[in-house]
Design a protein around this motif. Structure first.
Motif, PDB file in Angstrom:
ATOM      1  N   UNK A  21       0.903  -1.096   0.047  1.00 45.39           N
ATOM      2  CA  UNK A  21      -0.078  -0.019   0.076  1.00 45.39           C
ATOM      3  C   UNK A  21       0.813   1.152  -0.123  1.00 45.39           C
ATOM      4  N   UNK A  22       0.534   2.294  -0.963  1.00 49.89           N
ATOM      5  CA  UNK A  22       1.380   3.506  -0.970  1.00 49.89           C
ATOM      6  C   UNK A  22       0.347   4.706  -0.899  1.00 49.89           C
ATOM      7  N   UNK A  23       0.963   5.819  -0.590  1.00 45.63           N
ATOM      8  CA  UNK A  23       0.271   7.140  -0.213  1.00 45.63           C
ATOM      9  C   UNK A  23       1.268   7.968  -0.857  1.00 45.63           C
ATOM     10  N   UNK A  45      -8.850  13.779 -11.194  1.00 46.56           N
ATOM     11  CA  UNK A  45      -9.233  12.326 -10.862  1.00 46.56           C
ATOM     12  C   UNK A  45      -9.539  11.447 -11.910  1.00 46.56           C
ATOM     13  N   UNK A  46      -9.949  11.854 -13.163  1.00 46.99           N
ATOM     14  CA  UNK A  46      -9.935  11.197 -14.217  1.00 46.99           C
ATOM     15  C   UNK A  46      -8.551  10.511 -14.628  1.00 46.99           C
ATOM     16  N   UNK A  61      -8.147   5.578  -1.806  1.00 47.79           N
ATOM     17  CA  UNK A  61      -8.685   6.880  -1.194  1.00 47.79           C
ATOM     18  C   UNK A  61      -7.891   8.126  -1.873  1.00 47.79           C
ATOM     19  N   UNK A  62      -8.475   9.136  -2.121  1.00 50.11           N
ATOM     20  CA  UNK A  62      -8.039  10.398  -2.632  1.00 50.11           C
ATOM     21  C   UNK A  62      -8.601  11.633  -2.094  1.00 50.11           C
ATOM     22  N   UNK A  69      -2.870  17.300  -4.026  1.00 46.29           N
ATOM     23  CA  UNK A  69      -3.437  16.150  -3.818  1.00 46.29           C
ATOM     24  C   UNK A  69      -2.906  15.182  -3.082  1.00 46.29           C
ATOM     25  N   UNK A  70      -3.818  14.222  -2.656  1.00 47.90           N
ATOM     26  CA  UNK A  70      -3.302  13.093  -1.711  1.00 47.90           C
ATOM     27  C   UNK A  70      -4.069  11.914  -2.261  1.00 47.90           C
ATOM     28  N   UNK A  71      -3.066  10.480  -2.561  1.00 50.71           N
ATOM     29  CA  UNK A  71      -3.820   9.530  -2.849  1.00 50.71           C
ATOM     30  C   UNK A  71      -3.150   8.278  -2.254  1.00 50.71           C
TER      31      UNK A  71
END
Length: 90
Positions: A21-23, A45-46, A61-62, A69-71
């Motif tokens: 898992x990556x952030x 987002x697209x 998540x985003x 931005x964060x994702x």
């Protein structure tokens, strides 16, 4: 002379990343409000969704703000973070 300390908030993007898992976080140059409109946020987002699909990542998540931005996502395979980030930001 100061000792070199690696910055854990800016890891080397050239390394191979193992499954997991990556952030990630990205910020616009000089805090420019490039994603101020709702349309720009949806456009980004697209792009994020399309590129995560290309890399076979599961988006967890985003958050897309006006200037950053964060994702978070999950990868089941080894990949190159630098290529992913370059693709996302181009």
């Amino acid at each position: 002379m100061a000792k070199f300390e690696p910055n854990t908030h800016r890891p080397n993007h050239d390394e191979k990343c193992v499954p997991g898992e990556y952030f990630i976080t990205g910020r616009m140059f000089e805090g420019a409000l490039l994603m101020k409109s709702k349309d720009k946020k949806y456009e980004f987002l697209d792009v994020l969704v399309d590129i995560c699909d290309e890399y076979d990542f599961e988006i967890i998540s985003w958050v897309i703000n006006d200037d950053h931005y964060h994702s978070s996502f999950n990868s089941d395979h080894v990949f190159e973070m630098g290529r992913f980030i370059n693709r996302l930001h181009s």
